[in-house]
Design an enzyme around this catalytic site. Sequence first.
Site, PDB file in Angstrom:
ATOM      1  CB  CYS A 181     -15.632  -8.042   5.160  1.00 10.28           C
ATOM      2  SG  CYS A 181     -16.883  -8.171   6.461  1.00 10.28           S
ATOM      3  CB  CYS A 194      -0.901  -0.001   1.229  1.00 10.76           C
ATOM      4  SG  CYS A 194      -2.055   1.386   1.243  1.00 10.76           S
ATOM      5  CB  CYS A 248      -1.563  -0.777   8.203  1.00  9.84           C
ATOM      6  SG  CYS A 248      -2.101  -1.878   6.891  1.00  9.84           S
ATOM      7  CB  CYS A 303     -19.133  -1.264   8.342  1.00 13.42           C
ATOM      8  SG  CYS A 303     -18.056  -2.256   9.401  1.00 13.42           S
ATOM      9  CB  CYS A 330      -2.160   3.289   8.207  1.00 13.23           C
ATOM     10  SG  CYS A 330      -3.231   4.070   6.972  1.00 13.23           S
ATOM     11  NE  ARG A 342     -18.329  -6.825  12.188  1.00 16.41           N
ATOM     12  CZ  ARG A 342     -18.426  -6.400  10.933  1.00 16.41           C
ATOM     13  NH1 ARG A 342     -17.357  -6.379  10.165  1.00 16.41           N
ATOM     14  NH2 ARG A 342     -19.574  -5.998  10.452  1.00 16.41           N
ATOM     15  CB  CYS A 385     -19.214  -5.286   4.238  1.00 16.32           C
ATOM     16  SG  CYS A 385     -18.523  -3.717   4.837  1.00 16.32           S
TER      17      CYS A 385
HETATM   18  S1  SF4 Z   1      -4.875   0.723   6.598  1.00 15.50           S
HETATM   19 FE1  SF4 Z   1      -3.157  -0.311   5.551  1.00 15.50          FE
HETATM   20  S2  SF4 Z   1      -3.959  -0.989   3.550  1.00 15.50           S
HETATM   21 FE2  SF4 Z   1      -5.409   0.544   4.396  1.00 15.50          FE
HETATM   22  S3  SF4 Z   1      -4.699   2.557   3.557  1.00 15.50           S
HETATM   23 FE3  SF4 Z   1      -3.665   2.332   5.551  1.00 15.50          FE
HETATM   24  S4  SF4 Z   1      -1.684   1.351   5.033  1.00 15.50           S
HETATM   25 FE4  SF4 Z   1      -3.041   1.055   3.267  1.00 15.50          FE
END
Ligand code: SF4
Length: 410
Positions: free
Chosen positions: A109, A65, A72, A202, A69, A272, A142
Amino acid sequence: MDLLDTLTAKGLRGEVPTREEALAVLATTDDELLDVVAAAGKVRRRWFGRRVKLNYLVNLKSGLCPEDCNYCSQRLGSKAEILKYTWLKPDQAAEAARAGVAGGAKRVCLVASGRGPTDRDIDRVTDTMAAIQEADPEVEICVCLGLLSDNQAERLKAAGADAYNHNLNTSEKTYGDITTTHTYADRVDTVKKAHGAGLSACSGLIAGMGESDEDLVDVVFALRELGSDSVPVNFLIPFEGTPLAKEWNLTPQRCLRILAMVRFVNPDTEVRIAGGREVHLRSMQPLGLHLANSIFLGDYLTSEGQAGQTDLDMIKDAGFEVEGAGEATLPRHRADVAAASSAASACGTAASACGSGGGCGPCGGHAHAPASEDTPASAVEDTDASDGELRSDLVKVRLRGAGTELAPNA
Ligand code: SF4
């Protein structure tokens, strides 16, 4: 305990507590914990009986990605040794979904890493949903693809999606500490776009990122105001190879207090237990069922959960029952509110500004937002003894199911 009597009475009437009352739930002691669970459990049973909704994750596109984040395992620069693959073909995704439905899941999901979908990605997901619904016409779908641009939510709705997931994750105040490539406002915008298009919203949070009690209460009240129909509560999965791999800020008791607070603030909303259930609640998972009315079956996006059969056994042993495909999840008045809210948004306010942002569901990972000076002592003391160590014994990377030759766990 006056606090719990007040919260129970409000919850049974479907009323939201004050912010101070929600903070007081997080500040309760371990000696009071079973009383807290019993009180919130009455509210849970009032609106959801003993039903447990099962949801099944299919990771359509894993890793790599461009967003950052911190929580993540799929983030930019992640060294986590997770599965990395591009879009599953519709028949591959449908096969994975079928395993979840056969295991008792009512909702599938569909999640893809990335900042947000292109229009071509919406086409792919449209084909995937058609393949899933051809095999299981009853299944709820979802979709979680990150930040939505104008008209993408409408296209997903028209293609048969029931809901869209996009978590707020943490408070507006600390959002910049966990992600720099998109904003809290971007996330709110996408939830509104989804809701405005008539998709069930959600949206939930991640606990255990070093946030304060105030941050948790802020985000939970924000979700209530936003009209989230389903609130996934993720407990940070500290993956090795992510910035926060050594941070362990949760105990099973803390997780239960957080779930109880979320239930009191969202008495009649689907709550959840999402990613991190096995990692942080561990042997206390069955108590979580007295608070939440929904869990994921089997594995998560990039980490393994306990065996699907173990989930089913746990539900039965704890005296709960799996919610059937024909049963409504939300109480009737909440379903009506959701429908009215969607109609009102669709009338004009829906597509406000921008259109991108990033983020998805329970990827696992972790970000550190320093606790504020006024963090209650209970929250500070409530830190896992393993803080500062890697716990690869508790975090297991998913190496089966979607994107592999091995059978899914469902
Ligand atoms: S949560 Fe993870 S997969 Fe989703 S945008 Fe952020 S870095 Fe990317």
